[in-house]
Design a protein around this motif. Structure first.
Motif, short mmCIF file in Angstrom:
data_model
loop_
_atom_site.label_atom_id
_atom_site.label_comp_id
_atom_site.label_asym_id
_atom_site.label_seq_id
_atom_site.Cartn_x
_atom_site.Cartn_y
_atom_site.Cartn_z
N GLY A 1 12.76 -49.54 -3.48
CA GLY A 1 13.20 -50.55 -2.87
C GLY A 1 14.11 -51.70 -3.49
O GLY A 1 15.01 -51.51 -4.12
N ALA A 2 13.51 -52.96 -3.32
CA ALA A 2 14.49 -54.01 -3.94
C ALA A 2 14.42 -54.03 -5.56
O ALA A 2 15.10 -54.73 -6.47
N ASP A 3 13.28 -53.44 -6.11
CA ASP A 3 12.93 -53.41 -7.39
C ASP A 3 13.67 -51.95 -7.95
O ASP A 3 13.20 -51.53 -9.10
N SER A 4 14.46 -51.18 -7.38
CA SER A 4 14.77 -50.11 -7.85
C SER A 4 15.74 -50.31 -9.19
O SER A 4 16.12 -51.25 -9.57
N LEU A 5 15.41 -49.11 -10.08
CA LEU A 5 16.13 -49.25 -11.62
C LEU A 5 17.68 -49.23 -11.10
O LEU A 5 18.51 -48.47 -10.42
N SER A 6 18.49 -49.75 -12.33
CA SER A 6 19.80 -49.72 -12.17
C SER A 6 20.22 -48.52 -12.77
O SER A 6 19.44 -47.69 -13.31
N LEU A 7 21.43 -48.12 -12.63
CA LEU A 7 21.97 -46.71 -13.32
C LEU A 7 21.77 -46.89 -14.67
O LEU A 7 21.27 -45.79 -15.44
N LEU A 8 22.06 -47.91 -15.40
CA LEU A 8 21.91 -48.25 -16.98
C LEU A 8 20.42 -47.53 -17.29
O LEU A 8 20.14 -47.11 -18.26
N GLU A 9 19.43 -48.19 -16.45
CA GLU A 9 18.06 -48.03 -16.78
C GLU A 9 17.59 -46.73 -16.52
O GLU A 9 16.76 -45.86 -17.39
N TYR A 10 18.35 -46.10 -15.37
CA TYR A 10 18.08 -44.59 -15.08
C TYR A 10 18.42 -43.84 -16.42
O TYR A 10 17.89 -42.81 -16.90
N GLN A 11 19.55 -43.96 -16.64
CA GLN A 11 20.31 -43.17 -17.96
C GLN A 11 19.52 -43.65 -19.12
O GLN A 11 19.39 -42.46 -20.05
N GLY A 12 18.86 -44.84 -19.31
CA GLY A 12 18.09 -45.00 -20.61
C GLY A 12 16.90 -44.13 -20.41
O GLY A 12 16.49 -43.62 -21.81
N PHE A 13 16.17 -44.04 -19.52
CA PHE A 13 15.01 -43.34 -19.28
C PHE A 13 15.14 -41.78 -19.55
O PHE A 13 14.60 -40.92 -20.12
N SER A 14 16.39 -41.10 -18.65
CA SER A 14 16.77 -39.98 -19.01
C SER A 14 17.04 -39.69 -20.42
O SER A 14 16.76 -38.56 -21.06
N MET A 15 17.86 -40.38 -21.17
CA MET A 15 18.16 -40.22 -22.52
C MET A 15 16.91 -40.33 -23.59
O MET A 15 16.68 -39.44 -24.33
N ASP A 16 15.95 -41.43 -23.24
CA ASP A 16 14.78 -41.38 -24.20
C ASP A 16 13.85 -40.15 -23.95
O ASP A 16 13.31 -39.70 -24.92
N THR A 17 14.01 -39.73 -22.62
CA THR A 17 13.30 -38.28 -22.49
C THR A 17 13.45 -37.40 -23.47
O THR A 17 12.77 -36.59 -24.09
N LEU A 18 14.78 -37.04 -23.70
CA LEU A 18 15.40 -36.19 -24.39
C LEU A 18 15.08 -36.44 -26.03
O LEU A 18 14.95 -35.63 -26.75
N LEU A 19 15.37 -37.64 -26.24
CA LEU A 19 15.45 -38.11 -27.67
C LEU A 19 14.08 -37.95 -28.25
O LEU A 19 14.02 -37.74 -29.27
N ASN A 20 13.03 -38.02 -27.28
CA ASN A 20 11.85 -38.01 -27.82
C ASN A 20 11.04 -36.44 -27.55
O ASN A 20 9.73 -36.29 -27.68
N ALA A 21 12.02 -35.74 -27.03
CA ALA A 21 11.54 -34.37 -26.50
C ALA A 21 10.35 -34.32 -25.73
O ALA A 21 9.37 -33.57 -25.97
N ARG A 22 10.23 -35.50 -24.64
CA ARG A 22 9.14 -35.50 -23.88
C ARG A 22 9.41 -35.21 -22.35
O ARG A 22 9.24 -36.03 -21.53
N PRO A 23 10.32 -34.24 -21.88
CA PRO A 23 10.50 -34.11 -20.74
C PRO A 23 9.12 -33.55 -19.98
O PRO A 23 8.36 -33.04 -20.69
N ILE A 24 9.11 -33.75 -18.62
CA ILE A 24 7.91 -33.37 -17.65
C ILE A 24 8.45 -32.30 -17.09
O ILE A 24 9.43 -32.16 -16.52
N TYR A 25 7.53 -30.98 -17.29
CA TYR A 25 7.86 -29.91 -16.78
C TYR A 25 7.08 -29.54 -15.51
O TYR A 25 5.95 -30.03 -15.61
N SER A 26 7.57 -28.88 -14.69
CA SER A 26 6.61 -28.24 -13.46
C SER A 26 6.75 -26.79 -13.35
O SER A 26 7.66 -26.31 -13.88
#
Length: 665
Positions: A230-255
């Motif tokens: 909604g109004a509190d949605s993440l910006s593209l920068l924040e989304y890229q940050g989380f995506s990048m941080d997931t790989l840098l820490n090798a902590r992706p979530i698998y299904s």
């Protein structure tokens, strides 16, 4: 089980995708992981205008960030105002990465070609990666995927550059769930102005990758994610940050893959089928609730601790489907068994011979008049019934006369003689003939039928005067009869009213009792059989002779009061003795003869009579009669037990006799 397999692939997986995503988002928001655990990415925000600033902004910014210990710097956009020399100097550094977006192909009109660089490479080498945002799922951005061009993505390039120890063989996940578990505040942010003007503290950026991106609240459209929408949605920068941080820490979530999901659901279905059938209908709900809670806890533990998302919605839905299937299957099976039980037993003599309940029959007045006729020697009898909701009565049953014999034209119980009888609440000797063609030697009476203050009817009769004199307290006995009849009629009326209320179609369906109620028919049949059984038990207990019934294994099935009294007086423990023991104790025969007598009774099905001696030579005033009991009409007998020698049991009777005879067969 076949139904579960069909549900597995056609319903469970297909229709629960949206619910599964919603539950995944909920567990992300409920994550207990703290933002204090730290991230590998620091966000530096810049305005759209600063994208066009030159070396005077970006050169000191980069120098200050590296001076503070930044591990690397990623530009999420192409700086437009840099000089060519500084551009190639900056991005040829292996610690600095440039993001390149996808542009629309003029031929295919798809975003499948890389945007051109500000300066031509001309043999120069720079470090870059493709910016890509995965497509949403039901409006929520949860995943990261590879670029459409097949080139390495910005996040993958950053991971292999600054976390090469985690990916020695460049085995990067190309499709993964972004890790949002630490929450939105886990990525520290600082503006580019703060970096240039005052610098940054080393603790903020030391050992971390700095992602520089555009942040404009007025122009950018936010990306709804599991932790913000909604109004509190993440910006593209924040989304890229989380995506990048997931790989840098090798902590992706698998299904789970489709094969794992299928195996997991089949295992759950098999286990649930066993548990629910073992628990039975009454405990199935509790078992299902426990299973649902276990699924929720398992999903939470798997996500928060092991970064693995289970197909929670599918598991919950399947658990409920299995519960409904098992419950329905057991209900169908039990209904079929009840039908079979009713069919097999409803036609047997044990049920067919039972009289219908007084409350249920239509001709209840016939039973009332039969009761009176069996016990009282009256000439003519007429019963009148109160009209519901009115103060009139109507004649319903007559004996030894006709209802037309009433010589009273009014049927209003507010008038005499009815009102007089009601006022007295006792039988009324009529001074005026109520029944036509009265004889001089007979008297006529009118008795009110009142119970719980409600007038239910009247009882008119005539009787010979001399018979009245022969019955002691005649009028008191008539009053007792009237009260008993009135009570019967009152309770029948209440039962009929309740039965009528239960049979109303609309209310039955509101109570979920619509359709055919097989259990009701079984309950009624069991009530009748229980009534018959209790009648037989009462008859057995009230026998004048002392009797005990044994099964073929010598165990006591039933003993009446007279036999209990006698064996106690003889100091014998009837329930601890077999039939053979009892015979020997009572008659004094030896073991060989005792067995011979029992064989005669059970195998030959003959009656045996022995003298009771109680171990003494004196004759007892009793003889022991032993005879077999068996079903005379075996076609009506329905049982799951096999009866040896077609014998139900052996009946021992102690018969009092003034002269005990010799043993006989």
């Amino acid at each position: 089980m076949q139904a579960a397999v069909v549900m597995l692939f056609t319903i469970v997986i297909g229709l629960t995708a949206q619910s599964n995503g919603w539950m995944y988002d909920l567990f992300n928001r409920l994550s207990p992981l703290s933002a204090e655990q730290g991230s590998s990415v620091v966000l530096v925000t810049t305005s759209p205008e600063q994208v066009y600033f030159g070396d005077e902004l970006w050169q000191p910014a980069v120098e200050r960030l590296f001076a503070a210990g930044a591990k690397g710097i990623v530009f999420g956009f192409q700086p437009k105002g840099l000089s060519e020399g500084f551009f190639f100097e900056l991005f040829s550094d292996h610690r600095v990465v440039l993001a390149r977006e996808l542009a629309r192909d003029p031929v295919s009109h798809q975003f499948s070609v890389l945007e051109p660089l500000v300066f031509s490479l001309s043999g120069s080498k720079i470090h870059w990666g493709v910016v890509t945002v995965a497509s949403d799922s039901d409006g929520i951005y949860r995943r990261h995927k590879s670029a459409l061009t097949g080139d390495i993505t910005l996040e993958q390039f950053v991971a292999t550059t600054f976390a090469s120890e985690l990916y020695p063989a460049y085995d990067l996940p190309r499709d993964y769930l972004i890790n949002f578990l630490a929450g939105r505040d886990s990525l520290p942010q600082v503006t580019i102005d703060r970096v240039v003007e005052r610098g940054v503290i080393p603790e903020l950026v030391s050992g971390r990758v700095v992602l520089i991106g555009i942040h404009d609240l007025h122009q950018q459209i936010g990306l709804p994610t599991p932790i913000a929408s909604g109004a509190d949605s993440l910006s593209l920068l924040e989304y890229q940050g989380f995506s990048m941080d997931t790989l840098l820490n090798a902590r992706p979530i698998y299904s789970a893959s489709d094969g794992v999901i299928a195996l997991l659901l089949l295992s759950t279905a098999f286990l649930s089928l066993i548990l629910l059938q073992w628990a039975g209908i009454m405990a199935a709900m509790r078992v299902t609730v426990v299973m649902l809670v276990l699924h929720l806890l398992s999903a939470a533990v798997a996500l928060w601790l092991f970064l693995f998302w289970l197909p929670l919605a599918e598991l919950l839905f399947l658990q409920l489907v299995i519960y409904v299937l098992v419950l329905r299957s057991q209900a169908v099976n039990q209904t079929a068994q009840i039908y079979e039980m009713i069919t097999n037993r409803s036609s047997s003599n044990a049920v067919a011979g039972m009289p219908t309940s007084f409350y249920a029959i239509e001709e209840h007045w016939s039973r009332v008049i039969t009761l009176v006729n069996q016990l009282l020697d009256l000439n003519r009898i007429i019963f009148l019934e109160r009209v519901r909701g009115d103060h009139r009565v109507r004649e319903v049953k007559a004996l030894n006369c006709s209802v037309d014999d009433i010589d009273e034209m009014r049927r209003d119980y507010l008038r005499t003689p009815y009102s007089t009888a009601i006022e007295q609440r006792a039988v009324l000797l009529l001074q005026r003939d109520y029944l036509a063609d009265a004889r001089d030697d007979e008297s006529q009476y009118l008795s009110p039928l009142i119970f719980a203050g409600e007038v239910l009817g009247f009882w008119a009769f005539s009787v010979d005067k001399e018979k009245v004199q022969l019955i002691q307290d005649f009028e008191r006995r008539i009053d007792e009869f009237s009260l008993q009849i009135a009570e019967l009629l009152y309770h029948r009326q209440q039962w009929q009213q309740q039965a009528a209320d239960e049979q109303r179609v609309f209310s039955k369906y509101l109570r979920l009792e619509g359709g055919e109620q097989v259990s009701l028919a079984l309950s009624q049949m069991l009530v009748l059989m229980d009534k018959r059984l209790r009648s037989f038990e009462d008859v057995f207990a009230g026998m004048g002779t002392a009797a005990v019934l044994y099964d073929l294994f010598g165990s006591v099935l039933q003993i009446n009061a007279e036999m209990s009294r006698l064996v106690q007086s003889m100091a014998l423990a009837a329930y601890d003795m077999t039939a053979l023991d009892m015979m020997i104790s009572l008659t004094g025969v030896d073991l060989v003869d005792g067995r011979r007598y029992l064989r005669t009774v059970i195998v030959d099905q003959q009656k045996v009579t022995l003298t009771v001696t109680l171990g003494s030579t004196d004759k007892s005033p009793y003889v022991l009669s032993m005879r077999p009991l068996f079903h005379h009409n075996k076609t009506d007998y329905v049982s799951d037990d096999i009866l040896p020698f077609e014998t139900v049991g052996v009946l021992f009777e102690l018969i009092s006799t003034p002269m005990a005879g010799d043993p006989s067969i």
